[in-house]
Write an enzyme that holds these catalytic residues in place. Structure first.
Site, PDB file in Angstrom:
ATOM      1  N   ALA A  14       0.804  -1.233   0.000  1.00 15.40           N
ATOM      2  CA  ALA A  14       0.000   0.000   0.000  1.00 15.40           C
ATOM      3  C   ALA A  14       0.834   1.279   0.000  1.00 15.40           C
ATOM      4  O   ALA A  14       0.306   2.363   0.206  1.00 15.40           O
ATOM      5  CB  ALA A  14      -0.949  -0.008   1.197  1.00 15.40           C
ATOM      6  N   ASN A  64       7.734  -8.266   3.769  1.00 13.76           N
ATOM      7  CA  ASN A  64       7.906  -8.977   2.512  1.00 13.76           C
ATOM      8  C   ASN A  64       6.863 -10.088   2.517  1.00 13.76           C
ATOM      9  O   ASN A  64       7.030 -11.097   3.208  1.00 13.76           O
ATOM     10  CB  ASN A  64       9.324  -9.550   2.421  1.00 13.76           C
ATOM     11  N   VAL A  65       5.787  -9.900   1.748  1.00 10.87           N
ATOM     12  CA  VAL A  65       4.674 -10.857   1.833  1.00 10.87           C
ATOM     13  C   VAL A  65       5.075 -12.247   1.345  1.00 10.87           C
ATOM     14  O   VAL A  65       4.412 -13.240   1.660  1.00 10.87           O
ATOM     15  CB  VAL A  65       3.403 -10.381   1.068  1.00 10.87           C
ATOM     16  N   ASN A  91      -3.132  -7.001  -1.667  1.00  3.02           N
ATOM     17  CA  ASN A  91      -2.952  -6.226  -2.891  1.00  3.02           C
ATOM     18  C   ASN A  91      -1.540  -6.314  -3.461  1.00  3.02           C
ATOM     19  O   ASN A  91      -1.335  -6.078  -4.645  1.00  3.02           O
ATOM     20  CB  ASN A  91      -3.314  -4.760  -2.591  1.00  3.02           C
ATOM     21  N   TYR A 155       1.833 -14.567 -14.318  1.00  8.68           N
ATOM     22  CA  TYR A 155       0.895 -13.683 -13.613  1.00  8.68           C
ATOM     23  C   TYR A 155      -0.530 -14.252 -13.707  1.00  8.68           C
ATOM     24  O   TYR A 155      -1.288 -14.269 -12.733  1.00  8.68           O
ATOM     25  CB  TYR A 155       0.996 -12.311 -14.268  1.00  8.68           C
ATOM     26  N   ALA A 157      -1.364 -17.391 -14.066  1.00 14.10           N
ATOM     27  CA  ALA A 157      -1.436 -18.571 -13.186  1.00 14.10           C
ATOM     28  C   ALA A 157      -1.573 -18.140 -11.733  1.00 14.10           C
ATOM     29  O   ALA A 157      -2.382 -18.702 -10.977  1.00 14.10           O
ATOM     30  CB  ALA A 157      -0.184 -19.428 -13.367  1.00 14.10           C
ATOM     31  N   ALA A 158      -0.822 -17.122 -11.326  1.00 16.30           N
ATOM     32  CA  ALA A 158      -0.868 -16.667  -9.928  1.00 16.30           C
ATOM     33  C   ALA A 158      -2.241 -16.071  -9.596  1.00 16.30           C
ATOM     34  O   ALA A 158      -2.787 -16.311  -8.510  1.00 16.30           O
ATOM     35  CB  ALA A 158       0.231 -15.638  -9.678  1.00 16.30           C
ATOM     36  N   LYS A 159      -2.817 -15.303 -10.524  1.00 10.94           N
ATOM     37  CA  LYS A 159      -4.125 -14.689 -10.264  1.00 10.94           C
ATOM     38  C   LYS A 159      -5.229 -15.748 -10.255  1.00 10.94           C
ATOM     39  O   LYS A 159      -6.177 -15.652  -9.466  1.00 10.94           O
ATOM     40  CB  LYS A 159      -4.415 -13.590 -11.290  1.00 10.94           C
ATOM     41  N   ILE A 188      -5.199  -0.251 -14.552  1.00 10.27           N
ATOM     42  CA  ILE A 188      -5.394   0.919 -13.684  1.00 10.27           C
ATOM     43  C   ILE A 188      -4.131   1.770 -13.800  1.00 10.27           C
ATOM     44  O   ILE A 188      -3.019   1.235 -13.912  1.00 10.27           O
ATOM     45  CB  ILE A 188      -5.594   0.477 -12.211  1.00 10.27           C
TER      46      ILE A 188
HETATM   47  N1  CAA Z   1      -0.679 -13.185 -29.610  1.00  5.90           N
HETATM   48  C1  CAA Z   1       0.373 -13.959 -29.992  1.00  5.90           C
HETATM   49  N2  CAA Z   1       1.583 -13.460 -30.240  1.00  5.90           N
HETATM   50  C2  CAA Z   1       1.752 -12.142 -30.085  1.00  5.90           C
HETATM   51  C3  CAA Z   1       0.721 -11.298 -29.676  1.00  5.90           C
HETATM   52  C4  CAA Z   1      -0.540 -11.867 -29.469  1.00  5.90           C
HETATM   53  N3  CAA Z   1      -1.595 -11.127 -29.069  1.00  5.90           N
HETATM   54  N4  CAA Z   1       1.203 -10.049 -29.603  1.00  5.90           N
HETATM   55  C5  CAA Z   1       2.500 -10.127 -29.959  1.00  5.90           C
HETATM   56  N5  CAA Z   1       2.821 -11.379 -30.290  1.00  5.90           N
HETATM   57  C6  CAA Z   1       4.084 -11.875 -30.736  1.00  5.90           C
HETATM   58  C7  CAA Z   1       4.815 -10.895 -31.612  1.00  5.90           C
HETATM   59  O1  CAA Z   1       4.348 -10.995 -32.944  1.00  5.90           O
HETATM   60  C8  CAA Z   1       6.244 -11.400 -31.466  1.00  5.90           C
HETATM   61  O2  CAA Z   1       6.428 -12.575 -32.256  1.00  5.90           O
HETATM   62  P1  CAA Z   1       7.850 -12.913 -32.956  1.00  5.90           P
HETATM   63  O3  CAA Z   1       8.824 -13.189 -31.828  1.00  5.90           O
HETATM   64  O4  CAA Z   1       7.562 -14.143 -33.782  1.00  5.90           O
HETATM   65  O5  CAA Z   1       8.203 -11.710 -33.771  1.00  5.90           O
HETATM   66  C9  CAA Z   1       6.256 -11.822 -29.989  1.00  5.90           C
HETATM   67  O6  CAA Z   1       4.898 -12.046 -29.630  1.00  5.90           O
HETATM   68  C10 CAA Z   1       6.727 -10.716 -29.017  1.00  5.90           C
HETATM   69  O7  CAA Z   1       7.875 -10.179 -29.510  1.00  5.90           O
HETATM   70  P2  CAA Z   1       8.683  -9.075 -28.717  1.00  5.90           P
HETATM   71  O8  CAA Z   1      10.043  -9.027 -29.345  1.00  5.90           O
HETATM   72  O9  CAA Z   1       7.896  -7.808 -28.628  1.00  5.90           O
HETATM   73  O10 CAA Z   1       8.786  -9.736 -27.303  1.00  5.90           O
HETATM   74  P3  CAA Z   1       9.552  -9.223 -26.069  1.00  5.90           P
HETATM   75  O11 CAA Z   1      10.156 -10.428 -25.501  1.00  5.90           O
HETATM   76  O12 CAA Z   1      10.412  -8.051 -26.341  1.00  5.90           O
HETATM   77  O13 CAA Z   1       8.383  -8.645 -25.116  1.00  5.90           O
HETATM   78  C11 CAA Z   1       6.602  -8.819 -23.577  1.00  5.90           C
HETATM   79  C12 CAA Z   1       7.318  -9.449 -24.761  1.00  5.90           C
HETATM   80  C13 CAA Z   1       7.543  -8.691 -22.378  1.00  5.90           C
HETATM   81  C14 CAA Z   1       5.466  -9.751 -23.214  1.00  5.90           C
HETATM   82  C15 CAA Z   1       6.112  -7.395 -23.923  1.00  5.90           C
HETATM   83  O14 CAA Z   1       5.375  -7.473 -25.114  1.00  5.90           O
HETATM   84  C16 CAA Z   1       5.219  -6.823 -22.852  1.00  5.90           C
HETATM   85  O15 CAA Z   1       5.684  -6.263 -21.883  1.00  5.90           O
HETATM   86  N6  CAA Z   1       3.902  -6.929 -23.026  1.00  5.90           N
HETATM   87  C17 CAA Z   1       2.919  -6.398 -22.073  1.00  5.90           C
HETATM   88  C18 CAA Z   1       2.439  -7.479 -21.168  1.00  5.90           C
HETATM   89  C19 CAA Z   1       1.291  -6.925 -20.357  1.00  5.90           C
HETATM   90  O16 CAA Z   1       0.205  -6.681 -20.865  1.00  5.90           O
HETATM   91  N7  CAA Z   1       1.491  -6.749 -19.050  1.00  5.90           N
HETATM   92  C20 CAA Z   1       0.490  -6.197 -18.178  1.00  5.90           C
HETATM   93  C21 CAA Z   1       1.172  -5.427 -17.098  1.00  5.90           C
HETATM   94  S1  CAA Z   1       0.026  -4.560 -16.076  1.00  5.90           S
HETATM   95  C22 CAA Z   1      -0.596  -5.709 -15.061  1.00  5.90           C
HETATM   96  O17 CAA Z   1      -0.203  -6.833 -15.010  1.00  5.90           O
HETATM   97  C23 CAA Z   1      -1.705  -5.246 -14.159  1.00  5.90           C
HETATM   98  C24 CAA Z   1      -2.914  -6.033 -14.373  1.00  5.90           C
HETATM   99  O18 CAA Z   1      -3.325  -6.759 -13.461  1.00  5.90           O
HETATM  100  C25 CAA Z   1      -3.669  -5.915 -15.640  1.00  5.90           C
END
Ligand code: CAA
Length: 249
Positions: A14, A64-65, A91, A155, A157-159, A188
């Protein structure tokens, strides 16, 4: 008199973001005391001071949870100050995003340790007291990512683990007047999103009917409902709080 008058609460993670928003909302709801459990002790203290300059109602505690001993020590401190815990909000969370073919077991373990085991340890720390007093409100922060999100196999799997755990703990606890629910936010507006590539953020916002991110206060309002007696007949549920984004995913 507010919705949470006379109640003592703990919110993990928090120091900032959603957790801080929940503490702010609980203070508005007239909570008697709320502990900020936070890995970063200096952040916990700074946030507590900002939200409650007199130090009467907000208690910063390092925790540290992911470490059961740290959790036990933190809850011992809380009980010493407040005497009991009526409301627990799990949270605290981290991301270690990667495509699964690039993800390491360590990235999965870290995420599982904080989200699932963190929730497990904190619930264990309060459940006996809640059962004895026959009162408790537990709110576990899940995510719309539980339905699947590219780059978040760990993430997700954990959720999902948190949502399943929530349902069984709810079944076991309702006879003791303890409700247990999870809440699933969409994106958010917090620091956690800064790691998400801009093009993915843009696509996310487009997929949200309101075409914008929500502030932490939007989620905190729903948590306030689940933490209050208004939700006495809601248990074992996962409430979506994502501005309708699930309709478009
Ligand atoms: N379906 C399938 N493949 C997909 C795709 C999709 N929807 N979107 C992208 N791809 C593919 C790309 O085409 C690419 O394929 P190639 O390797 O064949 O070119 C590959 O996936 C990704 O390539 P990158 O080089 O971009 O991969 P990267 O390793 O550099 O990064 C990642 C990958 C770390 C997942 C980055 O894209 C990322 O950070 N994504 C965001 C993830 C996200 O949404 N996190 C939410 C955080 S907020 C949160 O978690 C709070 C909450 O509760 C919601």
């Amino acid at each position: 008199m507010g919705k949470l008058s006379g109640k003592y609460a703990v919110v993990t993670g928090a120091g900032k973001g959603i957790g801080r928003g929940i503490v702010e909302r609980f203070l508005e709801d007239d909570v008697a005391g709320v502990a900020i459990l936070e890995l970063d002790e200096a952040l916990a203290q700074a946030t507590a001071k900002e939200l409650d300059p007199t130090g009467e109602r907000v208690l910063p505690v390092r925790c540290n949870v992911a470490d059961q001993e740290s959790v036990q020590a933190a809850f011992a401190t809380v009980e010493q100050h407040f005497g009991r815990v009526d409301i627990l909000v799990n949270n605290a969370g981290i991301t270690r995003d990667a495509m699964f073919h690039k993800m390491t077991a360590e990235q999965a373990k870290q995420v599982m340790d904080v989200h699932f085991y963190g929730t497990f340890y904190c619930c264990q720390a309060v459940i006996k007291g809640m059962r004895e007093r026959e009162y408790g409100k537990i709110v576990n922060v899940s995510s719309t990512s539980a339905f699947g999100n590219v780059g978040q196999a760990n993430y997700t799997a954990a959720k999902c683990a948190i949502d399943g755990f929530t349902r069984t703990l709810a079944l076991e606890s309702i006879r003791k007047n303890i409700t247990v629910n999870s809440i699933a936010p969409g994106f958010i507006d917090t620091e956690m999103l800064r790691a998400v590539p801009p093009e993915i953020m843009e696509a996310r916002i487009k997929a949200t009917p309101a075409q914008r991110l929500a502030p932490p206060s939007a989620l905190a309002a729903a948590v306030s409902f689940l933490a209050s007696d208004d939700s006495c007949w809601v248990t074992g549920d996962t409430i979506l709080c994502c501005g309708g984004a699930r309709m478009r995913d």
